[in-house]
Design a protein around this motif. Structure first.
Motif, PDB file in Angstrom:
ATOM      1  N   UNK A 104      42.870  41.804  50.637  1.00 25.66           N
ATOM      2  CA  UNK A 104      43.407  40.451  50.784  1.00 25.66           C
ATOM      3  C   UNK A 104      44.517  40.231  49.769  1.00 25.66           C
ATOM      4  N   UNK A 105      45.709  39.986  50.261  1.00 24.84           N
ATOM      5  CA  UNK A 105      46.830  39.654  49.386  1.00 24.84           C
ATOM      6  C   UNK A 105      47.276  38.226  49.548  1.00 24.84           C
ATOM      7  N   UNK A 106      46.505  37.446  50.305  1.00 32.85           N
ATOM      8  CA  UNK A 106      46.893  36.062  50.564  1.00 32.85           C
ATOM      9  C   UNK A 106      46.373  35.107  49.505  1.00 32.85           C
ATOM     10  N   UNK A 107      45.137  35.326  49.034  1.00 32.52           N
ATOM     11  CA  UNK A 107      44.477  34.345  48.171  1.00 32.52           C
ATOM     12  C   UNK A 107      43.982  34.954  46.860  1.00 32.52           C
ATOM     13  N   UNK A 108      44.512  36.115  46.448  1.00 33.88           N
ATOM     14  CA  UNK A 108      43.838  36.858  45.392  1.00 33.88           C
ATOM     15  C   UNK A 108      44.662  37.114  44.136  1.00 33.88           C
ATOM     16  N   UNK A 109      45.957  36.941  44.178  1.00 35.10           N
ATOM     17  CA  UNK A 109      46.760  37.279  43.002  1.00 35.10           C
ATOM     18  C   UNK A 109      46.556  36.284  41.864  1.00 35.10           C
ATOM     19  N   UNK A 110      46.802  36.772  40.647  1.00 32.96           N
ATOM     20  CA  UNK A 110      46.688  35.941  39.459  1.00 32.96           C
ATOM     21  C   UNK A 110      47.615  34.737  39.580  1.00 32.96           C
ATOM     22  N   UNK A 111      47.113  33.582  39.191  1.00 26.81           N
ATOM     23  CA  UNK A 111      47.831  32.315  39.396  1.00 26.81           C
ATOM     24  C   UNK A 111      48.673  31.929  38.177  1.00 26.81           C
ATOM     25  N   UNK A 112      49.301  32.919  37.568  1.00 27.54           N
ATOM     26  CA  UNK A 112      50.205  32.687  36.450  1.00 27.54           C
ATOM     27  C   UNK A 112      51.507  33.426  36.719  1.00 27.54           C
ATOM     28  N   UNK A 113      52.558  33.059  35.999  1.00 25.61           N
ATOM     29  CA  UNK A 113      53.827  33.748  36.162  1.00 25.61           C
ATOM     30  C   UNK A 113      54.571  33.314  37.404  1.00 25.61           C
ATOM     31  N   UNK A 114      55.452  34.181  37.878  1.00 22.57           N
ATOM     32  CA  UNK A 114      56.334  33.844  38.982  1.00 22.57           C
ATOM     33  C   UNK A 114      55.620  33.611  40.300  1.00 22.57           C
ATOM     34  N   UNK A 115      56.349  33.080  41.291  1.00 23.39           N
ATOM     35  CA  UNK A 115      55.733  32.684  42.558  1.00 23.39           C
ATOM     36  C   UNK A 115      55.423  33.830  43.510  1.00 23.39           C
ATOM     37  N   UNK A 116      56.019  35.010  43.298  1.00 23.17           N
ATOM     38  CA  UNK A 116      55.845  36.128  44.231  1.00 23.17           C
ATOM     39  C   UNK A 116      55.436  37.374  43.451  1.00 23.17           C
ATOM     40  N   UNK A 117      54.361  38.013  43.887  1.00 23.69           N
ATOM     41  CA  UNK A 117      53.777  39.143  43.169  1.00 23.69           C
ATOM     42  C   UNK A 117      53.995  40.455  43.928  1.00 23.69           C
ATOM     43  N   UNK A 118      54.007  41.552  43.176  1.00 24.29           N
ATOM     44  CA  UNK A 118      54.015  42.867  43.813  1.00 24.29           C
ATOM     45  C   UNK A 118      52.701  43.585  43.511  1.00 24.29           C
ATOM     46  N   UNK A 119      52.580  44.798  44.007  1.00 23.44           N
ATOM     47  CA  UNK A 119      51.303  45.518  43.940  1.00 23.44           C
ATOM     48  C   UNK A 119      50.874  45.860  42.520  1.00 23.44           C
ATOM     49  N   UNK A 120      51.793  45.828  41.578  1.00 22.55           N
ATOM     50  CA  UNK A 120      51.458  46.133  40.192  1.00 22.55           C
ATOM     51  C   UNK A 120      50.880  44.928  39.452  1.00 22.55           C
ATOM     52  N   UNK A 121      51.033  43.747  40.022  1.00 30.31           N
ATOM     53  CA  UNK A 121      50.528  42.537  39.373  1.00 30.31           C
ATOM     54  C   UNK A 121      49.012  42.445  39.526  1.00 30.31           C
ATOM     55  N   UNK A 122      48.328  41.856  38.544  1.00 27.05           N
ATOM     56  CA  UNK A 122      46.864  41.790  38.608  1.00 27.05           C
ATOM     57  C   UNK A 122      46.361  40.763  39.611  1.00 27.05           C
ATOM     58  N   UNK A 123      45.154  41.011  40.101  1.00 26.43           N
ATOM     59  CA  UNK A 123      44.466  39.985  40.875  1.00 26.43           C
ATOM     60  C   UNK A 123      43.959  38.917  39.915  1.00 26.43           C
ATOM     61  N   UNK A 124      43.505  37.813  40.473  1.00 22.98           N
ATOM     62  CA  UNK A 124      43.133  36.632  39.679  1.00 22.98           C
ATOM     63  C   UNK A 124      42.114  36.996  38.595  1.00 22.98           C
ATOM     64  N   UNK A 125      42.503  36.809  37.345  1.00 21.17           N
ATOM     65  CA  UNK A 125      41.639  37.172  36.226  1.00 21.17           C
ATOM     66  C   UNK A 125      40.703  36.048  35.809  1.00 21.17           C
ATOM     67  N   UNK A 126      40.920  34.840  36.319  1.00 19.61           N
ATOM     68  CA  UNK A 126      40.026  33.720  35.999  1.00 19.61           C
ATOM     69  C   UNK A 126      39.870  32.830  37.227  1.00 19.61           C
ATOM     70  N   UNK A 127      39.297  33.365  38.302  1.00 17.90           N
ATOM     71  CA  UNK A 127      39.169  32.573  39.531  1.00 17.90           C
ATOM     72  C   UNK A 127      38.227  31.397  39.363  1.00 17.90           C
ATOM     73  N   UNK A 128      38.472  30.343  40.136  1.00 19.61           N
ATOM     74  CA  UNK A 128      37.537  29.215  40.137  1.00 19.61           C
ATOM     75  C   UNK A 128      36.213  29.707  40.713  1.00 19.61           C
TER      76      UNK A 128
END
Length: 311
Positions: free
Chosen positions: A120-144
């Motif tokens: 899943x790349x729709x709801x999983x990327x870390x919610x910090x930094x820029x608006x668009x992520x690539x495959x090297x960016x981390x998934x959400x490290x502090x999910x609700x």
């Protein structure tokens, strides 16, 4: 090649299996019960029966099919209630953990050389930094809390796939699906909610969504089966967009009034913390790697074009 598709009769499987057959592959469909035989055969696949949560059955099915490639498309996502997000994803989380482990164990026992899995790349990327992520960016490290089990299941799947050094593990992070058989198909409850003005914009609507038409996702999956290399690929369109942009445009396509706007605290009461995250904090994804390495280009490069047809 001999290809076994687990989840062959779902929304993705119905698009994927005929494409694999048309590409000249011998396709086997892992189905849970006898009732799925006819559907698998109609898609052009040879059915093999196994409950994905039963390791012995999975190994027997994989031995019977003797595939060179396994494609893991197992999910059980119905209507997503954002107030109870963890319940909506509970069955899929189990498939992404236990189902993945069972398929990988069977694949190792039978010498499968390539393994492609849905992530899943729709709801999983870390919610910090820029608006668009690539495959090297981390998934959400502090999910609700409501989203934490889903993120953990995705992380388990991806870690297991990429850690399987004995096969070529390929992870496809799909964007938000739309099109036939999805939650954003013509007449679907989600589109009807937008049509009836029951799908408001929460807060600033700054959550960035990356969409993908289900047919384009299937084409990318065929490309991964044939040409992919070990690693992760974002399978999304060219046009990540914030909710405040795509939701009003989709409402207009549906001939509906513009969506209402509500503050975050009202959104939290109505849709839960997960709903607020989806509306205000999501990050989109870049498809540059998939286009470059898989030689794949979506037929619907923007949700504006694809959703116009869907609506």
């Amino acid at each position: 090649m001999r290809v076994l598709v687990a989840g062959a009769t779902g929304a993705m499987g119905k698009e994927l299996v005929p494409r694999l057959v048309d590409a000249g592959h011998d396709v086997f469909a892992m189905i849970r019960s006898e009732s799925g035989r006819a559907r698998a055969a109609q898609l052009g696949a040879v059915p093999v029966i196994a409950d994905a949560l039963d390791r012995a059955q999975v190994e027997a099915a994989v031995r019977q099919a003797a595939p060179e490639v396994i494609v893991h498309q197992l999910t059980a996502i119905g209507h997503v209630d954002t107030r109870h997000f963890e319940r909506s994803f509970a069955a899929t989380n189990r498939l992404r953990i236990e189902g993945t482990d069972n398929l990988l164990a069977a694949a190792r026992a039978t010498g499968v050389r390539r393994f492609v899995a849905q992530s899943n790349g729709a709801f999983t990327y870390d919610r910090t930094g820029g608006p668009v992520k690539n495959e090297q960016d981390p998934l959400d490290r502090s999910p609700v809390g409501q989203m934490a089990p889903m993120i953990a299941a995705v992380q388990h799947l991806e870690k297991s796939m990429l850690g399987a050094t004995w096969t070529e593990g390929i992870v496809l992070r799909y964007g938000a699906f739309y099109g036939p058989g999805t939650s954003m198909a013509p007449g679907s409850p989600q589109l009807e909610m937008i049509r009836k003005r029951q799908f408001p914009i929460v807060g600033d609507g700054g959550g960035v969504w990356s969409f993908i038409h289900i047919a384009d996702a299937a084409e990318a999956t065929v490309a991964a089966v044939q040409n992919g290399s070990r690693g992760v690929y974002n399978i999304v369109d060219d046009d990540p967009a914030p909710v405040a942009e795509w939701l009003p445009e989709l409402a207009a396509m549906l001939g509906a009034k513009q969506p209402m706007r509500v503050p975050r605290f009202i959104g939290r009461l109505a849709a839960g913390q997960a709903g607020v995250v989806l509306m205000t904090e999501l990050r989109g994804a870049s498809n540059a790697k998939a286009k470059r390495e898989l030689d794949w280009h979506p037929t619907h490069p923007t949700w504006r074009q694809g959703l116009q047809v869907t609506a």
